[in-house]
Structure formats: structure tokens, C-alpha cells
Design an enzyme around this catalytic site. Structure first.
Site, mmCIF file in Angstrom:
data_model
loop_
_atom_site.group_PDB
_atom_site.id
_atom_site.type_symbol
_atom_site.label_atom_id
_atom_site.label_comp_id
_atom_site.label_asym_id
_atom_site.label_seq_id
_atom_site.Cartn_x
_atom_site.Cartn_y
_atom_site.Cartn_z
ATOM 1 N N TRP A 112 15.503 -2.207 -15.375
ATOM 2 C CA TRP A 112 14.944 -1.149 -16.277
ATOM 3 C C TRP A 112 16.083 -0.432 -17.196
ATOM 4 C CZ3 TRP A 112 15.614 4.108 -16.630
ATOM 5 C CH2 TRP A 112 14.715 4.830 -17.002
ATOM 6 N N LYS A 153 9.173 1.965 -11.042
ATOM 7 C CA LYS A 153 8.396 2.549 -9.723
ATOM 8 C C LYS A 153 9.366 3.440 -8.936
ATOM 9 C CE LYS A 153 4.956 3.087 -6.639
ATOM 10 N NZ LYS A 153 3.848 3.963 -7.242
ATOM 11 N N HIS A 164 -3.985 32.079 -23.502
ATOM 12 C CA HIS A 164 -2.532 32.571 -23.824
ATOM 13 C C HIS A 164 -2.033 31.464 -24.827
ATOM 14 C CE1 HIS A 164 -2.860 35.730 -21.087
ATOM 15 N NE2 HIS A 164 -3.297 34.890 -19.956
ATOM 16 N N LYS A 184 -1.484 11.152 -15.027
ATOM 17 C CA LYS A 184 -1.853 9.742 -14.884
ATOM 18 C C LYS A 184 -2.475 9.289 -16.073
ATOM 19 C CE LYS A 184 -0.733 8.760 -11.653
ATOM 20 N NZ LYS A 184 -0.297 9.539 -10.605
HETATM 21 C C1 F6R Z 1 3.520 8.867 -11.509
HETATM 22 C C2 F6R Z 1 4.609 8.611 -10.621
HETATM 23 C C3 F6R Z 1 5.763 9.389 -10.651
HETATM 24 C C4 F6R Z 1 6.475 9.380 -9.127
HETATM 25 C C5 F6R Z 1 8.058 10.052 -9.296
HETATM 26 C C6 F6R Z 1 8.675 10.295 -8.028
HETATM 27 O O1 F6R Z 1 2.330 8.250 -11.201
HETATM 28 O O2 F6R Z 1 4.432 7.629 -9.700
HETATM 29 O O3 F6R Z 1 5.844 10.427 -11.215
HETATM 30 O O4 F6R Z 1 5.711 10.390 -8.245
HETATM 31 O O5 F6R Z 1 8.841 9.160 -9.975
HETATM 32 O O6 F6R Z 1 8.670 9.027 -7.222
HETATM 33 P P1 F6R Z 1 8.955 9.174 -5.493
HETATM 34 O O7 F6R Z 1 7.755 9.609 -4.919
HETATM 35 O O8 F6R Z 1 9.052 7.711 -5.124
HETATM 36 O O9 F6R Z 1 10.010 10.056 -5.305
#
Ligand code: F6R
Length: 608
Positions: free
Chosen positions: A74, A603, A503, A484
């Protein structure tokens, strides 16, 4: 964010490295590469884009060798090109790296002066050149050269080094981002997480920050940050070796949406005693109910779960709550009260900003509680107490079942704290526990509306901008719905507190902007109804998600409506999460985006 793996094996490493990368691809997917030793020399294959491009390259030009390293990227420094893909290598050493070497520009300038030539735009390449420098110019062996180099790097990183001519050695280091050692039969491994190693071994050692490791086929010699040799426990993980499949669903995200009745049920089973029907949380070393203040910190969807929880803790437990996004909180130098508890919510348990916020709160004397999905993750290990969500592996990048199991866990916690603080009587606690126990069945009822949401998606897919509105605990749901939609369909969407509309945002309303309003029959019902009417009066295109009361009142005024089952308002966020997830999913499919691996995202966000 990147995924790294290393194998010192007894047979061909490359196909097994790629298999491991497949399980790490959720961490990043803009390029990938592997390196092995072939007749003692480093050979690499790298490819831009998804892992299947690397796979195709390896099929055209297979890479022999029983020792190797692999990477799925990434991009942080340098675009996602083949040239910037890892492993980066000199003729002496190859490296795969996750994180950021913050002082790479100084190191690069120094190495260029020594005559080293850089081929990529990455920070990672300095690692390969610096280790090479210590070997060539200072005459150090691989272990000493690696140890000397680690002391020069600043930033958060984990890495694995492969040396030419060294058929029985990999060196790995963990400095702020995760790295685990896997113990096999006559083989040893490194990986960013135990999930990548599940087909190879379930015996895992999670390194501590600052650790670095000399790995051979038979042993792992672990050094701490001061280079002293240390022992770290080897644990047996419960992760299954089977590749997590899609079970016939078109995407992981859809499978994970459909798993929600099951995993919400699993989470409730962990926190509600089936015999007494009472919410019963595990013992903790400190009493959360005695907290003077609760500070909730998280990122993204997990943060929205925290915002919902703020409403719950304040109303059910009369506990003052502050909730913040980790990247802002960690640099704010927030004063923390004596006797405070800080709560961190994270699916991965590795999000760097959340982790650093946790460390800040620890330094400020707060008791640390976390809600995480991945056991043995760094956030779990650094907390004083952990409540696990029982979501199982979440592969789709957009969080779905992790969110609703976070909400489930938070509801159980808020109710317990509320009762312990004498705010809610036993009967109300029992009533909420019962409402929670009905959620899996109600969630299954909500999933039955999938086809209708698919129809709605055709309308939303045409839009350029979409608004989501809600009040109270539906406000964070509006934010989550908008997140989402934008993250997987790339349509611009915003969530607003319904009362805030007038507002400013109401200026956006016209017949082309879908306005999705979440209206359960709760204490704020009439207020939200008025806001819906304000939108309708301006020719707004309202798409209503409500229970029978809202449908009866508004369905003839709005463009489209969906009736959800009536429920205790406290559990409504768990049910209203599902239609917003399904809507985003169907819109994304209609738009032809890559639902499970949306552009630019990863992720597990282990960089700041
Ligand atoms: C959105 C999403 C991200 C995570 C965020 C935190 O769908 O998945 O906004 O919620 O990157 O990730 P965690 O929960 O692994 O700390």
C-alpha cells in the site's frame, strides 16, 4: 498497511510466499513482489497491481529457491509502480518493509555520497543500501550490519531481510508495526500476522516493539531493542489453515454482511449468560463503573461505533464520555482526569493512530480498555482489559460485521456500567439484554429486504451526491452510511445530524440529491419527522428507512421507503446498520467498482 512474509523452508518458497500474500492482500494491493535465493543469489519478481499480476509473472518465469521474502504494498512513498514494488535489493541484501522510515531522506543523501545508486522513489530502498554499506564499507557480517542499521532508522516499521549466500538466515525487525514469527516442522517463518501463516503453522510468537530476530531453519534468536537475547512466548493460535472462502457469495463484503446475525449472536453469547439472561462481562483488573470519565478513541467505522456508544454511556450510565478520532486525539495533548478510563475500538487491533493514542492515555495514567476483533493484536496486548468482538476474520476492506459486533459489545458494556452505577435498574438491564438477544433474528429479517435495497441502489447509483440524516444514535449511523457509500462506490456522500441540516447543508437539497433518512421510533422521532418534512418541502428526494410508525407517518410524503422491524431504540443502530451496508454494496456493484478492495484503501492502517 503493507503485508510482509518470509519463509526459510525445505521446498519451493515462491508459491507459498504468494499464498501467504493472498492472505495478506487485505493490507494493501497496489503492487506485490517476492525474492528468493537462486544458487545463492537474490532473484526477484515484482508486479504492479493486484497479486494475480505477480502470480502470472511467476507462472511465466518461475522462481526456484527454498528461502524467500514477499510483500504486498500500500504505497506511501513513491507511486504503485513495479519499480517501487518490494522487495528492494542490492546484490547483497533484499528487503520487504511495512511502515515508514521517516529519516530516509537524510540516510539516502548520506548513502548517495558513499556512491550508492537508488532506483526507486521509496523510503524502503535506503534499508537495503544501508545494510549493504555496513557490510561492504564497514566489513560487518549480516547480523551486525542489520543491527547497526536498525539503530539508524526512525519511524514505525517492520521488515524482513534476505541475504545473498545465506541459505539459512532471515533477519526480521519489529518497530511499531506488527511482525510475528511462525514455528514450522524444520521450517521457520515471518509474517505481518498469524492469519498469513495459518496454512503453514499455528505456533506463533508475537514480537514486542523493538525486537529483532535472527531466524534459521531450526531456531529464532530474538533480541530486544538493547540487542540483549530475550525469550518471547510461543502461542498456539486457533486460526484455521483453510483459506477463508466466499462461500458462494460474489464478494467477501456481501458474505460478511450476511454473517451478521451469526456473529452478533456469537458476541452476545460471549457477554450474556444464557442461563440467567444477564449481561455478564469478564472480570477486569479495574472497575470501569468507577471511572470518572470515559475517553473513547478510534478511527473510521470503529470511531462511529464509539460515537453511538457515547449516547449509550451517557444515557444508560450517566458517565461523561469524550469521543475522538485517533489521528486528532493523539496530538492534542488532552488533559486526562484522575480515575479515567480510555476505551479503544479497533477491528484489526493494529491501527497506528489508535495504538499511539492508547500509549498516550497510558502515559497519562488512564486505565486502558479495548474492543478488538483480532486476538494477539498490538492494541489487545497493550491494554489492561480487552473485550473481543466475535466477528471472525473480516476480509472485505469496508467494515461491516466488525462494526455491528463492536456495537453489540459496546451495548453490553454500557448496560453493565449503567447498572453498576445504579442508573438503570435490574429490570431495564434485563429488558435490554432481551432486546439484544432478539437482534440476530431481527437482523435476519432486515437482510430479507436485500432485493428492495438492490432496487433502490439503481436510483442512488445515478447520483453525484448523497446525504444521510439521523438524530441521536442514528447520527453516527448516518456518518457510517455515507462512509460506506463513498469508500466502495466513490460517490460523494455526507452524513449529518438531522437537526443540523438547516444550519447549512439544506442548501444542497434539490430533486437530484438522494437524502437517506434513518428514523426509528425513539424519543427523537417527532423531531426527525419534522426534518424530513423540511426536506420534502424543498423537493428533496427522501429515501426513508424507518419502522412501522415512521412508515405510517411519512411514506406518502417521501420518494421511497423501507420498513424495518420495530425494536427497543437502544438496539436500533445494530439493525439500521444493515440496510446502509447493503445499499452501499449494491451501488458499488452497479458502478462496477472493486467492492472488496476499493481503490487507495487498505484494511489495516499501520501508518499515520
Ligand atoms: C471503513 C473502515 C475503516 C476502519 C478504520 C479503523 O469501512 O473499515 O474506516 O474502520 O480504518 O480500522 P480498525 O478498526 O482496524 O482500527
Amino acid at each position: 498497511m503493507c503485508g510482509i512474509i518470509g519463509i526459510i523452508g525445505t521446498h519451493d518458497a515462491a508459491p507459498r510466499l504468494v499464498e501467504g500474500l493472498r492472505r495478506l492482500e487485505y493490507r494493501g494491493y497496489d503492487s506485490a513482489g517476492v525474492a528468493t535465493l537462486v544458487k545463492g543469489g537474490i532473484e526477484r519478481r515484482r508486479a504492479e497491481g493486484k497479486l494475480l499480476n505477480l502470480d502470472a509473472k511467476l507462472r511465466e518465469a518461475p522462481l526456484p529457491g527454498v528461502i524467500g521474502i514477499g510483500h504486498t504494498r500500500w504505497a506511501t512513498h513513491g507511486g504503485p509502480t513495479e519499480n517501487n514494488a518490494h522487495p528492494h535489493a542490492t546484490h547483497r541484501v533484499a528487503v520487504v518493509h511495512n511502515g515508514i522510515i521517516e529519516n530516509y531522506q537524510e540516510l539516502k543523501a548520506e548513502l548517495i555520497e558513499h556512491g550508492y545508486v537508488f532506483e526507486s522513489a521509496t523510503d524502503t530502498e535506503v534499508i537495503a543500501h544501508l545494510v549493504t554499506y555496513y557490510m561492504e564499507k564497514e566489513g560487518l557480517g549480516p547480523v551486525e550490519a542489520a543491527a547497526a542499521s536498525f539503530k539508524r532508522f526512525t519511524g514505525a516499521f517492520s521488515l524482513v531481510l534476505l541475504f545473498s549466500g545465506q541459505e539459512d538466515m532471515l533477519i526480521g525487525a519489529r518497530h511499531g508495526t506488527p511482525l510475528a514469527v511462525g514455528y514450522g516442522e524444520g521450517e521457520m517463518y515471518f509474517a505481518s500476522d498469524a492469519f498469513a501463516l495459518a496454512p503453514l503453522t499455528n505456533r506463533i510468537c508475537y514480537l514486542e516493539d523493538g525486537d529483532w530476530v535472527e531466524l534459521t531453519r531450526s531456531a529464532a534468536v530474538i533480541h530486544d531493542a538493547s540487542d540483549a537475547v530475550v525469550e518471547r512466548p510461543v502461542k498456539t493460535t486457533a486460526l484455521s489453515g483453510a483459506l477463508i472462502g466466499k462461500d458462494g457469495y460474489r464478494h467477501y463484503m456481501l458474505k460478511e454482511i450476511y454473517e451478521q446475525p451469526q456473529v452478533i449472536g456469537d458476541t452476545l453469547n460471549a457477554y450474556i449468560n444464557p442461563e440467567t439472561g444477564r449481561v455478564t462481562l469478564p472480570e477486569t483488573s479495574f472497575d470501569i463503573a468507577k471511572a470518572t470519565k470515559l475517553t473513547i478513541v478510534a478511527c473510521g467505522t470503529a470511531y462511529y461505533a464509539g460515537v453511538v456508544a457515547k449516547y449509550w454511556f451517557e444515557t444508560l450510565a450517566r458517565l461523561p464520555v469524550e469521543v475522538d478520532i485517533a489521528s486528532e486525539f493523539r496530538y492534542r495533548e488532552a488533559p486526562m482526569p484522575e480515575g479515567g478510563v480510555a476505551l479503544f475500538i479497533s477491528q484489526s487491533g493494529e491501527t497506528l493512530d489508535t495504538l499511539e493514542a492508547l500509549r498516550y492515555c497510558k502515559r497519562q495514567g488512564q486505565k486502558i480498555l479495548s474492543i478488538v476483533n483480532v486476538p494477539e493484536s498490538t492494541i489487545a496486548r497493550e491494554s489492561d482489559a480487552v473485550l473481543y468482538t466475535m466477528a471472525g476474520p473480516e476480509i472485505g476492506v469496508a467494515s461491516t460485521k466488525a462494526f455491528t459486533t463492536q456495537l453489540t459489545t459496546l451495548a453490553c458494556l454500557a448496560v453493565t456500567v449503567g447498572h453498576a452505577r445504579g442508573v438503570i435498574p435490574a429490570e431495564r438491564m434485563q429488558q435490554i439484554a432481551q432486546a439484544l438477544r432478539e437482534v440476530p433474528a431481527r437482523a435476519a429479517d432486515v437482510l430479507a429486504h436485500d432485493e428492495r435495497l438492490h432496487e433502490l441502489a439503481q436510483e442512488v447509483a445515478e447520483a453525484r451526491d448523497v446525504l444521510y440524516l439521523g438524530r441521536g444514535a442514528m447520527y453516527p449511523l448516518a456518518l457510517e452510511g455515507a462512509l460506506k457509500l463513498k469508500e466502495i462506490s466513490y460517490i460523494h456522500a455526507e452524513g449529518y445530524a438531522a437537526g443540523e441540516l438547516k444550519h447549512g447543508p439544506i442548501a444542497l437539497i434539490d430533486e437530484n440529491v438522494p437524502v437517506i433518512v434513518l428514523v426509528p421510533s425513539d424519543g427523537l422521532f417527532e423531531k426527525t419527522v419534522s426534518n424530513v418534512q423540511e426536506v420534502c418541502a424543498r423537493s428533496g428526494k427522501v429515501l426513508l428507512i424507518a419502522d412501522k410508525k415512521g412508515i405510517d407517518k411519512l411514506s406518502d410524503k417521501v420518494r421511497w421507503s423501507l420498513e424495518l422491524p420495530a425494536c427497543d431504540p437502544l438496539v436500533a443502530p445494530l439493525l439500521y446498520a444493515i440496510p446502509v451496508q447493503l445499499l452501499a454494496y449494491h451501488v458499488a456493484v452497479l458502478k462496477g467498482t472493486d467492492v472488496d478492495q476499493p481503490r487507495n484503501l487498505a484494511k489495516s492502517v499501520t501508518v499515520e
